[in-house]
Scaffold this motif. Structure first.
Motif, short mmCIF file in Angstrom:
data_model
loop_
_atom_site.label_atom_id
_atom_site.label_comp_id
_atom_site.label_asym_id
_atom_site.label_seq_id
_atom_site.Cartn_x
_atom_site.Cartn_y
_atom_site.Cartn_z
N ARG A 179 -87.43 -14.41 20.19
CA ARG A 179 -88.75 -14.80 19.69
C ARG A 179 -89.87 -14.38 20.63
O ARG A 179 -91.00 -14.83 20.49
N TRP B 283 -83.03 -10.10 16.45
CA TRP B 283 -82.21 -10.70 15.39
C TRP B 283 -80.73 -10.43 15.65
O TRP B 283 -80.38 -9.55 16.42
N THR C 175 -79.90 -17.08 9.10
CA THR C 175 -80.32 -17.54 10.43
C THR C 175 -80.37 -16.31 11.33
O THR C 175 -79.42 -15.99 12.02
N TRP C 176 -81.51 -15.63 11.25
CA TRP C 176 -81.59 -14.29 11.84
C TRP C 176 -81.93 -14.25 13.32
O TRP C 176 -81.35 -13.50 14.08
N GLU C 177 -82.93 -15.04 13.73
CA GLU C 177 -83.41 -14.92 15.12
C GLU C 177 -82.37 -15.41 16.11
O GLU C 177 -81.70 -16.39 15.87
N ASP D 287 -81.99 -17.29 19.51
CA ASP D 287 -82.84 -18.24 20.23
C ASP D 287 -82.86 -18.00 21.74
O ASP D 287 -82.03 -17.27 22.27
#
Lengths: 415, 330
Positions: A319, A243, A284-286, A288
């Protein structure tokens, strides 16, 4: 040297140990070999010359750098990891990029406390010693600022992967799982969110959903085997794997459990992503899936001329692990799959290589990462098509480097 | 994620008495300790302390403690954050996100100012002062209309921020994943790929080391080269956010630049120069073409401590052009 010649030299090499047949009397000899160097002859420094060892004086360029015009003042600012000078997947502690909102706090560990309060059975206070008595874990994670590559939304701006991608680092953390510490206080059934708070003059706060807090978050006191560096939150920081970096609160002094998010400054004014329609995405934590070629890159041009060339880079995803990285030398028209090397940890940096024979012509280098969730790193144009150019954060678009005939490299956009 | 949540549930279920799981580490916090640290405020008002303040009270506090960075009207000095205005700019090419135009909750102002401002002297304001400054920022942003409106626990709930509905949830992934399409490997573009933009043209990357050798920029008399001045007008756009020239020019984040050539540094009335600029002025710095060229090339290298937050004009031609342009204004 052509192929046959080099094969011949291999074969004859063994037989020709003394006075090689291939030794060329005509070519000028290398003084680095024929002359005695000072380090061959004289004594070097004794032990303890540097009780805490430092890199070779010849590596003086391997340093963090900032971009002065970005911020009003260096106490609320950022600098960047020199990715183009690093190897493997672990970032040395002194090169991990810095982002502080009120300077580097100088915290005395003897006076540092961690408080857990809010919707818990019993509010608790821990000393550093208390925390080190919990069961420990060691985990390798990347930390990326959500604004990494944020200056590139409108197009190619900064000329160097240090500046375009250097708000990322990856180290091994040692600490205690957040789950364990929260369990010690006993989270009430109504407790759905956790708010970490820093002990510095910014008193940084963020809202973290309980599901994440109980999943893989850690309270770390060490990185790469030694105590956290002051600029990374000494003596205690939160680790929120995968994150955005802003949530990894440094100088962590408090965890409050609540039943709703706090909507504090760092999750409203900042770290919200403004779309072209004027609406913003929040939480909008993750981070990419993303990759960048670190060599060659603008600060690391090709200096050896044409011939065998090693292309190297980093890939990561908040992720999962990296499953594959593709590389293009013609600006995304054709791709080949690169070679991943070294350990593959979830939510950690991965190293990739692509070795090729450079014909000395112009190249448009790109890399495209795919993670274990099946996410594919998008082009910058694909990102802009959905998000516009004003969202600042979460730019994971494919980077292009233009390699010129002379080997110089420039940050460019292609179409 | 699910697995570990389940694990936590499992631990909770198998625990005999609630304390059996406990390692007995830490100690219970006292209520004074919690009160000392638990200062956070939420949109529903949880955490707001007793106390009150009005915009009228806040104005003076703001001008004493905040304006030297954020500007008297919250317009922001240099690169310090702008706190006021920017309404209806969120769909613009360069949106201006401020407390008024962007922040969804007033509670965030109270919480943030209380915990982190003034920058460098955090948590020095009393609760009443934070109420007053919060009221002032709301008033400056036209969120409250009456400068004697008393902001307190009781009235906080009445405040509605203009952009309260401006936020939605995260909808990523919003670009195609493997499940949508295997990424293309060969002949993926129509024809050869072209370069459309270059970072070196912008030239905003900090240099490692080693400046190029100095060239002599001096020796241009006050005779104006119209073509050069015209080119300079374009360059001056980079200065416009901070400097004005000509008729009706006012001091903004930077001083008025009319009549610059030949004038002593740090001389504009009513502008608050940095200590560095004042010192240079007292040592006799005069803005001739040479000095200007040096300052504009790398402001902070030329004058250490200057508060002009401008990267500089690296190109000598650009510097000469903007100087030529500035000559026109007496």
């Amino acid at each position: 040297m052509d192929d046959t010649l080099s094969r011949r030299s291999l074969i004859t090499g063994a037989a020709a140990t003394a006075g090689s047949l291939l030794a060329s009397p005509s070519r000028a000899s290398d003084p680095a070999i024929t002359e005695i160097q000072p380090w061959n002859q004289e004594l070097g420094s004794p032990v303890d010359a540097a009780p805490y060892g430092m890199p070779s004086q010849h590596e003086a360029d391997t340093v963090r750098r900032n971009v002065e015009w970005l911020t009003a003042d260096t106490t609320s600012s950022i600098n960047f990891t020199p990715l183009h000078r690093l190897e493997g997947i672990i970032t040395p502690n002194g090169l991990c990029f810095e982002r502080h909102h009120s300077g580097v706090a100088d915290v005395d560990p003897a006076k540092h406390r961690l408080m857990v309060n809010g919707l818990v059975d019993k509010p608790l206070v821990f000393t550093m010693e208390d925390l080190q008595r919990f069961p420990r874990e060691n985990k390798i994670y990347f930390l990326e600022c959500a604004a990494n590559s944020g200056m590139e939304w409108r197009g190619a701006q900064l000329n160097g992967c240090q500046f375009t991608h250097g708000m990322v680092h990856c180290v091994m953390y040692t600490g205690v799982s957040l789950r364990t510490v929260l369990a010690e206080a006993g989270v009430k059934a109504t407790g759905k969110w956790v708010m970490p708070e820093g002990a510095d003059a910014a008193a940084m706060t963020r809202s973290i959903p309980m599901e994440k807090a109980l999943d893989d978050c850690m309270i770390a006191f060490a990185m790469n085997g030694e105590a956290l560096r002051p600029e990374q939150g000494y003596p205690l920081r939160l680790v929120v794997p995968g994150w955005e970096g802003n949530m990894w609160v440094k100088w962590l002094r408090r965890l409050e459990v609540g039943d709703m998010p706090w909507h504090h400054r760092e999750e409203t004014s900042k770290y919200t992503d403004l779309m072209a329609d004027g609406k913003a995405r929040r939480f909008t934590w993750e981070m990419d899936v993303k990759s960048v070629i670190t060599n060659p890159s603008p600060q690391a041009p090709v200096t050896h001329g044409k011939g065998h060339t090693v292309l190297s880079g980093l890939a990561w995803s908040g992720r999962g692990t990296i499953k594959r990285v593709d590389v293009s030398t013609d600006g995304g028209r054709n791709w080949v799959t690169a070679r991943l090397d070294g350990p593959s940890h979830g939510k950690a940096l991965h190293r990739f290589y692509h070795e090729f024979d450079w014909d000395g012509g112009e190249l448009l280098l790109q890399s495209r990462a795919i993670d274990s969730d099946g996410n594919v790193q998008p082009t910058k144009d694909a990102l802009r098509a959905v998000r516009g150019t004003e969202s600042i954060y979460h730019n994971n678009g494919i980077q292009t480097w233009h390699v010129r005939r002379g080997g110089e490299v420039e940050n460019v956009e292609v179409g | 994620m699910l697995r570990s949540v389940r694990l936590a549930v499992l631990i909770a279920l198998t625990a005999m008495p609630a304390t059996a799981e406990s390692l007995g580490l830490g100690r219970v916090a006292t209520s004074d300790e919690i009160a000392a640290w638990d200062i956070d405020v939420r949109p529903d008002g949880q955490g707001l302390p007793a106390g009150q303040g009005t915009a009228l009270d806040g104005e003076e506090l703001f001008s004493d403690q905040c304006a030297h960075c954020h500007g008297d009207f919250g317009e922001g000095v240099d690169r310090w954050p702008q706190l006021v205005g920017g309404f209806d700019t969120l769909t613009d090419d360069r949106p201006v996100k401020t407390v008024g135009s962007y922040w969804p909750y007033a509670s965030t102002i109270f919480d943030y100012v209380h915990r982190a401002m003034p920058f460098g002297n955090a948590q020095s304001l009393t609760d009443d002062e934070v109420y007053a400054i919060t009221a002032y920022l709301l008033y400056m942003n036209d969120v409250i209309e009456d400068d004697e409106f008393v902001l307190s626990q009781a009235t906080f709930g009445d405040i509605e921020m203009p952009n309260a509905d401006g936020f939605g949830e995260d909808v990523r992934p919003d670009t195609p994943a493997l499940s949508v399409a295997e990424p293309c490997m060969t002949d993926c573009t129509k024809g050869a790929v072209r370069v459309t933009m270059r970072a070196l043209v912008l030239d905003v990357t900090p240099e490692g080391d080693g400046d190029e050798p100095e060239e002599a920029d001096a020796e241009r008399v006050l005779e104006i080269d119209p073509a050069l001045a015209e080119a300079g007008a374009k360059i001056f756009r980079k200065c416009k956010s901070c400097h004005q020239v000509g008729e009706g020019a006012k001091n903004k984040a930077g001083p008025i630049l009319s009549g610059l050539l030949g004038r002593a540094a740090g001389e504009v009335d009513g502008f608050k120069y940095s200590k560095a600029m004042k010192e240079a002025a007292s040592e006799g710095l005069v803005w001739d073409a040479d000095a200007l060229s040096g300052y504009l090339e790398k402001p902070r290298a030329y004058l250490k401590g200057t508060k002009m937050s401008f990267a500089g004009l690296k190109d000598r031609e650009d510097r000469l052009a903007v100087i030529e342009y500035l000559k026109q204004f007496d």
